[in-house]
Write an enzyme that holds these catalytic residues in place. Structure first.
Site, mmCIF file in Angstrom:
data_model
loop_
_atom_site.group_PDB
_atom_site.id
_atom_site.type_symbol
_atom_site.label_atom_id
_atom_site.label_comp_id
_atom_site.label_asym_id
_atom_site.label_seq_id
_atom_site.Cartn_x
_atom_site.Cartn_y
_atom_site.Cartn_z
ATOM 1 N N ARG A 186 0.826 -1.210 0.000
ATOM 2 C CA ARG A 186 0.000 0.000 0.000
ATOM 3 C C ARG A 186 0.863 1.263 0.000
ATOM 4 O O ARG A 186 0.518 2.262 -0.613
ATOM 5 C CB ARG A 186 -0.960 -0.026 1.193
ATOM 6 C CG ARG A 186 -2.113 -1.027 0.985
ATOM 7 C CD ARG A 186 -2.770 -1.387 2.309
ATOM 8 N NE ARG A 186 -3.950 -2.232 2.168
ATOM 9 C CZ ARG A 186 -3.938 -3.561 2.000
ATOM 10 N NH1 ARG A 186 -2.782 -4.224 1.916
ATOM 11 N NH2 ARG A 186 -5.070 -4.242 1.912
ATOM 12 N N ARG A 232 -5.577 -18.112 -9.338
ATOM 13 C CA ARG A 232 -6.395 -17.460 -8.305
ATOM 14 C C ARG A 232 -7.571 -16.690 -8.900
ATOM 15 O O ARG A 232 -7.462 -16.070 -9.946
ATOM 16 C CB ARG A 232 -5.497 -16.563 -7.442
ATOM 17 C CG ARG A 232 -4.416 -17.404 -6.783
ATOM 18 C CD ARG A 232 -3.557 -16.624 -5.847
ATOM 19 N NE ARG A 232 -4.300 -16.181 -4.677
ATOM 20 C CZ ARG A 232 -3.779 -15.452 -3.713
ATOM 21 N NH1 ARG A 232 -2.519 -15.072 -3.791
ATOM 22 N NH2 ARG A 232 -4.505 -15.099 -2.679
ATOM 23 N N ASP A 270 -3.916 -15.602 7.212
ATOM 24 C CA ASP A 270 -2.661 -16.148 6.674
ATOM 25 C C ASP A 270 -1.922 -17.022 7.682
ATOM 26 O O ASP A 270 -0.867 -17.574 7.373
ATOM 27 C CB ASP A 270 -1.742 -15.006 6.223
ATOM 28 C CG ASP A 270 -2.311 -14.275 5.011
ATOM 29 O OD1 ASP A 270 -3.084 -14.890 4.248
ATOM 30 O OD2 ASP A 270 -1.986 -13.085 4.832
ATOM 31 N N LYS A 323 -5.843 -19.210 -1.681
ATOM 32 C CA LYS A 323 -4.630 -18.423 -1.374
ATOM 33 C C LYS A 323 -3.527 -18.821 -2.374
ATOM 34 O O LYS A 323 -3.832 -19.315 -3.447
ATOM 35 C CB LYS A 323 -4.218 -18.656 0.083
ATOM 36 C CG LYS A 323 -5.225 -18.083 1.081
ATOM 37 C CD LYS A 323 -5.323 -16.584 0.989
ATOM 38 C CE LYS A 323 -6.389 -16.011 1.895
ATOM 39 N NZ LYS A 323 -6.620 -14.587 1.625
ATOM 40 N N ARG A 351 4.052 -19.611 2.711
ATOM 41 C CA ARG A 351 3.656 -19.894 4.100
ATOM 42 C C ARG A 351 3.588 -21.396 4.397
ATOM 43 O O ARG A 351 3.790 -21.815 5.536
ATOM 44 C CB ARG A 351 2.342 -19.198 4.436
ATOM 45 C CG ARG A 351 2.449 -17.679 4.315
ATOM 46 C CD ARG A 351 1.364 -16.931 5.052
ATOM 47 N NE ARG A 351 1.217 -15.588 4.516
ATOM 48 C CZ ARG A 351 2.011 -14.558 4.818
ATOM 49 N NH1 ARG A 351 2.994 -14.693 5.687
ATOM 50 N NH2 ARG A 351 1.808 -13.377 4.273
HETATM 51 C C1 S3P Z 1 -4.246 -9.032 2.264
HETATM 52 C C2 S3P Z 1 -5.478 -9.568 2.479
HETATM 53 C C3 S3P Z 1 -5.723 -11.008 2.685
HETATM 54 C C4 S3P Z 1 -4.437 -11.777 2.971
HETATM 55 C C5 S3P Z 1 -3.317 -11.350 2.092
HETATM 56 C C6 S3P Z 1 -3.030 -9.867 2.261
HETATM 57 C C7 S3P Z 1 -4.122 -7.577 2.055
HETATM 58 O O1 S3P Z 1 -6.348 -11.527 1.521
HETATM 59 O O2 S3P Z 1 -4.657 -13.163 2.827
HETATM 60 O O3 S3P Z 1 -2.144 -12.076 2.388
HETATM 61 O O4 S3P Z 1 -3.004 -7.040 2.153
HETATM 62 O O5 S3P Z 1 -5.139 -6.927 1.783
HETATM 63 P P1 S3P Z 1 -7.950 -11.426 1.325
HETATM 64 O O6 S3P Z 1 -8.284 -9.992 1.328
HETATM 65 O O7 S3P Z 1 -8.238 -12.051 -0.004
HETATM 66 O O8 S3P Z 1 -8.526 -12.211 2.462
#
Ligand code: S3P
Length: 452
Positions: free
Chosen positions: A37, A133, A332, A359, A407
């Protein structure tokens, strides 16, 4: 796994074996969610954003590359330190080539939101894992805002060519699953829409995008929705102001040394500066319910987030029932919780794990297969994983297929540190996507690894 399925072309198996107790102090790298971000908001602000503590893992570096392709100047000024010259909301350049996100679901999905709200066309692609995905969950709301999918692989998968909306329509969107990635894609597209974009989630997911929007000067309000949900309203077309972002240590990476210390007899470690955002601490809650000795030292605020040093000592764990409602705050961390559960006494039931199927791998199946390979009794019932713990004793001796999933690799290496026989993972290379220093950091605590 065939050798060619590793992202570097050559799979590198690694084994972990029982050794001395883990001792010492470590700091894990910057949070992956915040790092992605920080790059993206740097692109979208006008002027110079600086970042410190950035996770320089492969996933985040792909996002930095994509920001460059969209017009930002990205400069690394030191370890984890970056300077970004952003182009501002509405100022993006159409990328010349394919945006290759490698293994990164977060980078690709958030950037689809950015492109979807701008009148430019971009092609998104990645490795074999990313190509499996589901992306419809992102493309659906973006097309409602006016974006067009020019091409996609079967089932709404990468490679995807997306033509962003020249005049995006602000929408009110209720996310079908608790996902910060869906929420963030809609909000990022909404940045370039006139008027208010609203996202409603029935279970709160990680809130880093909302917080960073406010930090960069956008008008965003967050109010409770129902018992566990939230309503996020963003005023479109702000001028985002450049900022200085300090990235706290990633609780999802801290999870590995924490569980390693809990299951390895005699261990006593400190993990420094771990982000304690309550939407990310579900693993700590679950481990404490299991009887884990985790002491918080020196809670403080760093970079707008609460952090603490965590002192973790080997503990006799007991099985617990982890409610489905906790999943968004530890989504996660289930693979490594399953490892902790393997060493506990009694049964641990982890409920509501359907999202683990989509995932970096089908994590529910990958965890179950890894447990089976190492003699841990378990079963899957619907969306629940049930693990029968060995009260401190896990046979080990298995080789775990990691399916391009960092992971899964790290979780089963942690298992090997305390199992009777070594545990081997078929490929360690993907660890570099989120935690490049994993092996060295764990070795510094006393862990014993061997190239297999
Ligand atoms: C994340 C959101 C999660 C997480 C990913 C990071 C993020 O995914 O599993 O590792 O940074 O917004 P989801 O939003 O699909 O649950």
């Amino acid at each position: 796994m065939s050798k060619s399925s590793s992202h570097h072309g050559e799979a590198q198996p690694l084994s972990a074996q029982g050794g001395p107790p883990l001792r010492g102090r470590v700091r894990v790298p910057g949070d992956k969610s915040i790092s992605h971000r920080a790059m993206i908001f740097g692109l979208l602000a006008v002027g110079e954003t600086t970042v410190e503590g950035l996770l320089e893992g492969e996933d985040v570096l792909r996002t930095a590359e994509a920001c460059r392709a969209l017009g930002a100047t990205m400069e690394r000024t030191g370890e984890g330190a970056w300077r970004i010259q952003g182009v501002g909301v509405g100022g993006l350049r159409e990328p010349a080539g394919v945006l290759d996100f490698g293994n990164a679901g977060t980078g690709s999905r958030l950037m689809m939101g950015v492109v979807g709200g701008h009148g430019i066309t971009a092609t998104f692609d990645g490795d074999a894992s990313l190509r499996k995905r589901p992306m419809r969950r992102i493309l659906d709301p973006l097309t409602r805002m006016g974006a067009q999918v020019l091409s996609e692989a079967e089932g709404g998968r990468c490679p995807i060519t997306l033509k962003g909306a020249i005049d995006p329509v602000p929408i009110e969107y209720r996310t079908p699953v608790a996902s910060a990635q869906i929420k963030s894609a809609v909000l990022l597209a909404g940045l370039n829409a006139p008027g208010r974009t609203t996202v409603i989630e029935t279970e709160a997911s990680r809130d880093h995008t909302e917080k960073m929007l406010a930090y960069f000067g956008a008008r965003v309000t967050v109010t409770p929705e129902g018992e566990h949900g939230r309503r996020i309203v963003l005023e479109g077309r702000p001028e985002l102001k450049p900022a200085h972002v300090v990235v706290p240590a990633d609780p999802s990476s801290a999870a590995f040394p924490i569980v390693a210390a809990l299951v390895t007899p005699g261990s006593d470690i400190v993990v420094e500066g771990v982000m304690m955002n309550p939407l990310r601490t579900g693993l700590l809650t679950s481990l404490r319910e299991m009887g884990a000795d985790i002491e918080e030292i020196g809670r403080r605020v760093e970079g707008g987030e609460e952090v603490a040093d965590l002192r973790v000592r080997h503990s006799a764990l007991r099985g617990v029932d982890v409610p489905a409602g906790r999943a968004p705050s530890m989504i996660d961390e289930y693979p490594v919780l399953a490892v902790a559960a393997s060493f506990a006494s009694g049964e641990t039931r982890m409920r509501g794990l359907h999202e683990l199927r989509v995932k970096e791998s089908d994590r529910l199946q990958a965890v179950a297969d890894g447990l089976a390979a190492n003699g841990v009794e378990h079963r899957i019932e619907g969306d629940d994983l049930i693990v029968q713990g060995g009260a401190g004793v896990v046979r080990g001796g298995g080789t775990v297929k990691t399916h391009l999933d960092h992971r899964i690799a790290m979780s089963f290496l942690v298992m090997g540190l305390a199992s009777q026989r070594p545990v081997t993972v078929d490929d360690k290379t993907m660890i570099a996507t989120s935690f490049p220093a994993f092996e060295g950091l764990m070795t510094g605590l006393g862990a014993v690894f061997k190239a297999a």
